[in-house]
Write an enzyme that holds these catalytic residues in place. Sequence first.
Site, PDB file in Angstrom:
ATOM      1  N   HIS B 407       0.803  -1.237   0.000  1.00 52.75           N
ATOM      2  CA  HIS B 407       0.000   0.000   0.000  1.00 52.75           C
ATOM      3  C   HIS B 407       0.827   1.274   0.000  1.00 52.75           C
ATOM      4  CE1 HIS B 407       0.892   0.799   4.164  1.00 52.75           C
ATOM      5  NE2 HIS B 407      -0.068   1.687   4.293  1.00 52.75           N
ATOM      6  N   LYS B 483      -0.770  19.252   2.804  1.00 54.82           N
ATOM      7  CA  LYS B 483      -0.732  18.280   3.898  1.00 54.82           C
ATOM      8  C   LYS B 483      -1.676  18.735   4.992  1.00 54.82           C
ATOM      9  CE  LYS B 483       2.580  15.078   3.438  1.00 54.82           C
ATOM     10  NZ  LYS B 483       2.323  13.658   3.695  1.00 54.82           N
TER      11      LYS B 483
END
Lengths: 138, 484
Positions: B407, B483
């Site tokens: 992942h 972010k």
Amino acid sequence: MEYSRLIEHTADIGIEVWGASPEELFEHSAQAFFELMWNVPVVLPERKFDISENGNSYEELLVMLLSDLLYLHEAESVVFNRLEIVGLTPREVRAVAYGEPFDGGRHKIKTMIKAVTYHEIEVRQKDGGWVVRIIFDI
Amino acid sequence: MSEATTIKLEKIGDVKFRIPRHGKMNADGMVYASDSMLEKIYEDHSLDQVYNVATLPGIVGSSMAMPDIHWGYGFPIGGVAAFSADEGIISPGGVGYDINCGVRLLRTELELPKVKGKIKDIVSRLFSDIPSGVGSSRKDLNLSFSQLNEVLKEGAIWAVANGFGSHEDLEHIETHGSIDMADPDMVSDKAKKRGKNQLGTLGSGNHFVEVGYVDEVYDEKVAAAFGLYLSGVTVFIHTGSRGLGHQVCDDYIRVMLNAARKYGIELADKQLCCAPFNSPEGKEYFGAMSAAANFAFCNRQIITHWVRESLQRVLGMSPKHLGLELVYDVAHNMAKLERHTAGGKKQMLVVHRKGATRAFPPHHPELPDDYKETGQPVLIPGDMGRYSYVLAGTQKAMEETFGSTCHGAGRLMGRNAAIKKAHGRDIRRELADEGIYVRAADSMTICEEMPEAYKDVSVVVDVVQKAGISRKVARLRPLGVIKG
């Protein structure tokens, strides 16, 4: 004396906490938890929050207590500066937390914690006191 | 956490290691890794966690770890484990706190030169349009509790019905962005209260929106089917179910601690607590977890809509000319009821993927028509300074790993170690010098998330390619990142 220290793991963070009694261990754990999350000295004890939980061990009760504090912080947008244990047995904890609504102007969030985990948690007696390690998901 | 593991690995392939069944294990352990990764893997306790998962009742096949394996709580991150739906368990610790944390990738008709000079404007716009960081949310999205219940029931379908994106988007989301076994009544009021104002928010830590471009294509035909081409601009979105999912996990760990006692399941670690899938507790958690997963699908869908609006505004282009279409959306933290062939027979399994991606092969019935020949797009984000990958699912993954693969990169350094390493440096400036513009709600986040804090994702991707459980399609490079 220092009552807690930060444990760092690659993807997560934890604390190791000491207390003279289980009650103090719980109070110190909450304090270290608050200090990890925000700048505690500027938080005022304007409001009182009663918290109580039933469980099967000190470990469960401690995780539940800290999780309740995290829930209140996120859902009710409050920050705390102190926690007082009112009653504690291995089956039940009753506590009062003091804090105030989050104010972006004064309060600074240092670490956002997703959850308090049960990972390898163990409350044990050591050198005449009590000690625990708690790992947080961040 | 400091002592070394006592688990021994047996090499059975170029990038494949076995932990032979022993002790209390009900199955073998299987680890996908390169020789050079082993030292780091031995160092933490993730192999003990692979062992612990193998002790749980009803495990089918083996307790697996993808090459991005690292220590988690209970189950390792990068862990894949399937349990029989009839005789096996379901565990919140096998899913994680951020239920359906996942990524989606958007492609565009834009080529790199078209956005190069505008990346600051694009990132600034995204930063103001998409709520990130502590307590932020959009004033124009205010859900009632009954609307929240609809979100939990319908997932991304709710978003599309309410003007966020199109029906074509739904085709390109794992499970069409909606798990029909979701049961909002199994989600506590606490979880709903915690998540109500967090729909359409990015969150903090490693969650991001990243504008990038395709810098290498490994399989042109498959890339073209995914809408990707050399120098084509892309957008990655990484977020999950926010506080709602965290609370669902927390609530059900409490339930499962009691359930494990009730059903006499021996736990090597409390965080592995679980219940039989068919028990009332198991069904309730599955309903609640699926509802939280729907929240996450809806969250990424709403953010996608805002990304489209932001880019249209900054670039002054129509949706058609922009061509900002969804390539795919994959979940990283989920337990899903899937049909697999195992031990020579077809059976329904509860596949737990914790920090692992579903990677279905060509012709799988769950795939949309346009990906029938290619296999499922698998999206592997790296760090914000290097690159990310787009892979495709393979038949071998279906046979070996219940259609699962890695992942992401995985962290190399703890957050404080990263902050220390960044001391005296201006990470934002360093990234800007490399042509990557970053905005974050908190400047400390940029230090915690700096590229050096992560492993090189290409090493992880090379292992899954070598193992044949996915194959490389394209590589993307970042241009601008927001972010949380």
